[in-house]
Design an enzyme around this catalytic site. Sequence first.
Site, PDB file in Angstrom:
ATOM      1  N   GLU A  56       7.681   0.753   4.932  1.00 14.52           N
ATOM      2  CA  GLU A  56       6.915  -0.013   5.549  1.00 14.52           C
ATOM      3  C   GLU A  56       6.883  -1.128   5.045  1.00 14.52           C
ATOM      4  O   GLU A  56       6.846  -1.599   3.873  1.00 14.52           O
ATOM      5  CB  GLU A  56       5.734   0.423   6.493  1.00 14.52           C
ATOM      6  CG  GLU A  56       5.084  -0.782   6.964  1.00 14.52           C
ATOM      7  CD  GLU A  56       3.510  -0.076   6.958  1.00 14.52           C
ATOM      8  OE1 GLU A  56       2.558   0.137   6.363  1.00 14.52           O
ATOM      9  OE2 GLU A  56       2.398  -0.810   8.187  1.00 14.52           O
ATOM     10  N   HIS A 110       0.852  -1.491  -0.267  1.00 16.56           N
ATOM     11  CA  HIS A 110      -0.198  -0.346   0.114  1.00 16.56           C
ATOM     12  C   HIS A 110       0.811   1.130  -0.209  1.00 16.56           C
ATOM     13  O   HIS A 110       1.891   1.445   0.305  1.00 16.56           O
ATOM     14  CB  HIS A 110      -0.622  -0.308   1.511  1.00 16.56           C
ATOM     15  CG  HIS A 110      -0.368   0.239   2.727  1.00 16.56           C
ATOM     16  ND1 HIS A 110       0.171  -1.205   3.576  1.00 16.56           N
ATOM     17  CD2 HIS A 110       0.054   1.044   3.404  1.00 16.56           C
ATOM     18  CE1 HIS A 110       0.123  -0.808   4.508  1.00 16.56           C
ATOM     19  NE2 HIS A 110       0.281   0.543   4.185  1.00 16.56           N
ATOM     20  N   HIS A 146       4.328   6.756   3.358  1.00 16.20           N
ATOM     21  CA  HIS A 146       4.469   5.909   3.717  1.00 16.20           C
ATOM     22  C   HIS A 146       4.491   5.089   2.613  1.00 16.20           C
ATOM     23  O   HIS A 146       3.233   5.030   1.627  1.00 16.20           O
ATOM     24  CB  HIS A 146       5.014   5.132   5.110  1.00 16.20           C
ATOM     25  CG  HIS A 146       3.500   4.264   4.961  1.00 16.20           C
ATOM     26  ND1 HIS A 146       2.670   4.651   6.623  1.00 16.20           N
ATOM     27  CD2 HIS A 146       3.155   2.883   5.497  1.00 16.20           C
ATOM     28  CE1 HIS A 146       1.978   4.106   6.550  1.00 16.20           C
ATOM     29  NE2 HIS A 146       2.268   3.693   5.765  1.00 16.20           N
TER      30      HIS A 146
HETATM   31 CO    CO Z   1       0.782   1.321   6.137  1.00 13.48          CO
END
Ligand code: CO
Length: 134
Positions: free
Chosen positions: A130, A7, A79
Amino acid sequence: MIEKLNHIAIAVPNLEDAISMYRNVLGAEVTEPLDLPEHGVRVAFVELENTKVELLLPIGENSPITSYLNKNASGGMHHICYEVSDIIEARDKLLNNGMRILGGSEPKIGAHGKPVLFLHPKDFCGTLIELEQV
Ligand code: CO
Protein backbone atom coordinates in the site's frame (compact mmCIF):
# COMPACT_ATOMS: atom_id res chain seq x y z
CA MET A 1 10.19 7.53 -3.86
CA ILE A 2 9.04 5.45 -0.88
CA GLU A 3 9.81 7.05 2.45
CA LYS A 4 8.82 5.86 5.94
CA LEU A 5 7.15 2.57 6.77
CA ASN A 6 3.66 3.73 7.76
CA HIS A 7 2.18 0.43 8.95
CA ILE A 8 2.11 -3.33 8.64
CA ALA A 9 -1.35 -4.86 8.28
CA ILE A 10 -2.39 -8.20 9.75
CA ALA A 11 -5.61 -9.94 8.72
CA VAL A 12 -7.39 -11.38 11.76
CA PRO A 13 -10.35 -13.76 12.09
CA ASN A 14 -11.50 -12.14 15.37
CA LEU A 15 -10.75 -8.46 15.96
CA GLU A 16 -11.72 -8.38 19.64
CA ASP A 17 -9.38 -11.29 20.37
CA ALA A 18 -6.56 -9.65 18.42
CA ILE A 19 -7.03 -6.32 20.23
CA SER A 20 -7.13 -8.06 23.57
CA MET A 21 -3.96 -10.03 22.79
CA TYR A 22 -2.06 -6.90 21.69
CA ARG A 23 -3.29 -4.91 24.71
CA ASN A 24 -3.12 -7.48 27.46
CA VAL A 25 -0.36 -9.88 26.41
CA LEU A 26 1.93 -7.67 24.33
CA GLY A 27 1.15 -4.54 26.36
CA ALA A 28 0.54 -2.21 23.41
CA GLU A 29 -1.78 0.75 22.93
CA VAL A 30 -4.58 -0.17 20.51
CA THR A 31 -7.17 2.23 19.06
CA GLU A 32 -10.90 1.49 19.16
CA PRO A 33 -12.18 -0.41 16.06
CA LEU A 34 -13.34 1.64 13.11
CA ASP A 35 -15.51 0.42 10.21
CA LEU A 36 -14.37 1.29 6.68
CA PRO A 37 -17.18 -0.19 4.58
CA GLU A 38 -15.77 1.17 1.31
CA HIS A 39 -12.66 -0.97 1.94
CA GLY A 40 -14.60 -3.95 3.33
CA VAL A 41 -12.77 -3.89 6.65
CA ARG A 42 -13.04 -3.07 10.33
CA VAL A 43 -9.64 -1.83 11.56
CA ALA A 44 -7.85 -1.13 14.82
CA PHE A 45 -4.35 0.27 15.04
CA VAL A 46 -1.62 -0.93 17.39
CA GLU A 47 0.33 2.24 18.05
CA LEU A 48 4.06 1.75 18.42
CA GLU A 49 6.72 4.39 18.84
CA ASN A 50 8.13 3.98 15.33
CA THR A 51 5.18 2.58 13.34
CA LYS A 52 1.70 1.08 13.55
CA VAL A 53 0.23 -2.38 13.08
CA GLU A 54 -3.17 -2.37 11.39
CA LEU A 55 -5.46 -5.22 12.50
CA LEU A 56 -7.95 -6.01 9.71
CA LEU A 57 -11.22 -7.86 10.03
CA PRO A 58 -13.30 -8.41 6.87
CA ILE A 59 -16.80 -6.89 6.80
CA GLY A 60 -19.45 -7.01 4.09
CA GLU A 61 -19.85 -9.22 1.05
CA ASN A 62 -16.80 -8.48 -1.07
CA SER A 63 -14.08 -7.83 1.46
CA PRO A 64 -10.56 -8.30 0.05
CA ILE A 65 -9.62 -9.88 3.39
CA THR A 66 -12.07 -12.80 3.17
CA SER A 67 -10.14 -14.82 0.59
CA TYR A 68 -6.91 -14.24 2.51
CA LEU A 69 -8.46 -15.62 5.71
CA ASN A 70 -9.86 -18.58 3.76
CA LYS A 71 -6.26 -19.53 2.99
CA ASN A 72 -4.83 -18.43 6.36
CA ALA A 73 -7.42 -19.33 8.98
CA SER A 74 -5.51 -17.97 11.98
CA GLY A 75 -4.69 -14.71 10.19
CA GLY A 76 -1.39 -13.42 8.86
CA MET A 77 0.53 -10.52 7.42
CA HIS A 78 -1.60 -8.95 4.70
CA HIS A 79 0.24 -5.85 3.45
CA ILE A 80 2.84 -3.27 4.26
CA CYS A 81 2.33 0.44 3.76
CA TYR A 82 5.01 2.87 2.69
CA GLU A 83 4.63 6.63 2.68
CA VAL A 84 5.10 8.72 -0.45
CA SER A 85 4.98 12.50 -0.71
CA ASP A 86 3.20 12.58 -4.10
CA ILE A 87 0.98 9.60 -4.89
CA ILE A 88 0.23 10.66 -8.48
CA GLU A 89 3.91 11.01 -9.29
CA ALA A 90 4.56 7.63 -7.62
CA ARG A 91 1.71 6.00 -9.57
CA ASP A 92 2.94 7.35 -12.89
CA LYS A 93 6.46 6.13 -12.20
CA LEU A 94 5.14 2.65 -11.31
CA LEU A 95 2.98 2.46 -14.42
CA ASN A 96 5.92 3.59 -16.56
CA ASN A 97 7.89 0.68 -15.05
CA GLY A 98 5.15 -1.78 -16.02
CA MET A 99 3.95 -2.35 -12.44
CA ARG A 100 0.31 -3.23 -11.83
CA ILE A 101 -1.99 -1.25 -9.55
CA LEU A 102 -4.95 -3.04 -8.02
CA GLY A 103 -8.52 -1.82 -8.42
CA GLY A 104 -7.85 0.85 -11.02
CA SER A 105 -5.15 3.47 -10.89
CA GLU A 106 -7.06 6.26 -9.15
CA PRO A 107 -6.10 6.65 -5.47
CA LYS A 108 -8.80 5.89 -2.88
CA ILE A 109 -9.11 7.44 0.55
CA GLY A 110 -7.56 5.04 3.06
CA ALA A 111 -7.92 4.34 6.77
CA HIS A 112 -6.23 7.60 7.77
CA GLY A 113 -8.26 9.84 5.46
CA LYS A 114 -5.37 10.08 2.99
CA PRO A 115 -5.03 8.88 -0.62
CA VAL A 116 -3.79 5.30 -1.03
CA LEU A 117 -2.99 2.82 -3.81
CA PHE A 118 -2.43 -0.94 -3.62
CA LEU A 119 0.23 -2.56 -5.81
CA HIS A 120 0.15 -6.06 -7.25
CA PRO A 121 2.02 -8.49 -4.96
CA LYS A 122 3.42 -10.47 -7.91
CA ASP A 123 5.36 -7.36 -8.97
CA PHE A 124 6.81 -6.80 -5.46
CA CYS A 125 8.39 -10.00 -4.15
CA GLY A 126 5.04 -11.53 -3.23
CA THR A 127 4.12 -8.66 -0.91
CA LEU A 128 0.97 -6.59 -1.21
CA ILE A 129 2.12 -2.98 -0.96
CA GLU A 130 0.00 0.00 0.00
CA LEU A 131 1.28 3.47 -0.81
CA GLU A 132 -0.09 6.34 1.27
CA GLN A 133 0.42 9.98 0.52
CA VAL A 134 1.31 11.84 3.71
CO1 CO B 1 -3.15 -0.49 5.27
